[in-house]
Design a protein around this motif. Structure first.
Motif: not given
Length: 288
Positions: A137-138, A141, A144-145
């Motif tokens: 998940a990290d 993120m 995605g950022a």
């Protein structure tokens, strides 16, 4: 057949995370690849993908497999090589690609040497070729950022990036400082996205998802807006097919995606409506 392809994505969470990571990367890598292609800097992406390795290695030595430390180190190292190449080119009148060649080869050797000081072969392969099926998940993120930030910057500075890509010399004559700013910002975006991709595709494979869909798209259209869209779609298509192929044939995911993108590139080179070999041959026959 289509149901068979998506079965793995329906049943397994790690396959869905891997797919989302690749789709997000395609959104930002492919447009940057198009602009590199227009600037005749296609191989610069490859050079920068090697240049980030020393910074990634330093982050690894200091903090282990910390995504933040390795990402920050890779970004700084890649940006230093990009800026140093431009400076060497201006001071020595060498072509910028020559300066890149000299620096990235040393960077690659330095990065491999630094990683080998602490790691085993598995860790080195992870940095060079990624670990796509282990995306967490990290990482999602983080990717995605960076993809969102890249698209936002491209949207805000689209006219400047396009103008500087097509006619950098004219742009420099009329506004040298702004031209340097645009060039530096664009190269920073390239480095940032290569850093985002190393976690999933590795430093050696990320550039494949950047350049192959862009070159393939160029074979199908001369319109920039359409080219950007086609490049993104081809990158996403390569990601889906490559991941499914890797799952059902038990081959590494990153290379499978790049091999799929290579197949799309070769098909486009042969049959593309604008640059395809067979299309151009037919046009020449009809014109004669």
């Amino acid at each position: 057949m289509s149901t068979h392809i998506i079965d793995a994505f329906i049943q397994y969470g790690f396959m869905r995370r891997s797919l989302v990571a690749c789709l997000a990367l395609s959104l930002s890598l492919a447009p940057l690849g198009v602009f590199l292609l227009l600037r005749r800097m296609s191989l610069v992406g490859d050079a920068l993908s090697h240049a980030v390795l020393p910074g990634v290695a330093v982050g690894y030595l200091l903090s282990g497999m910390s995504l933040l430390a390795m990402g920050l180190g890779g970004f700084i190292a890649g940006l230093v090589v990009a800026m140093a190449s431009g400076w060497i080119s201006k001071m020595t009148r060498l072509q910028e690609d020559s300066a890149f060649a000299g620096l990235y080869l040393g960077s690659l050797a330095l990065g491999v040497t630094l990683v080998s000081l602490r790691s085993n072969g598995v860790d080195l392969l992870h940095l060079l070729f990624g670990s796509l099926l282990a995306v967490d998940a990290d990482s999602l993120m983080f990717i995605g950022a960076i993809s969102s930030f890249t698209l936002l910057v491209i949207a805000l500075l689209y006219r400047g990036i396009v103008f500087e890509s097509f006619n950098a010399s004219f742009f420099t004559m009329h506004s040298r400082s702004f031209s340097l700013l645009m060039h530096g910002l664009f190269m920073a975006l390239v480095v940032l996205n290569l850093v985002a991709g190393f976690q999933v595709l590795g430093t050696l494979m990320t550039v494949g998802l950047m350049m192959l869909p862009a070159i393939a798209a160029r074979c199908w259209t001369n319109r920039l807006g359409v080219m950007l869209l086609v490049a993104v779609l081809l990158g996403m298509l390569s990601s889906v097919i490559g991941l499914a192929w890797s799952w059902y044939q038990s081959i590494p995911a990153g290379p499978a995606i790049v091999l799929t993108a290579t197949a799309v590139f070769l098909f486009s080179v042969l049959f593309g409506s604008q640059k395809g070999i067979f299309t151009r041959s037919k046009s020449m026959v009809y014109s004669n």
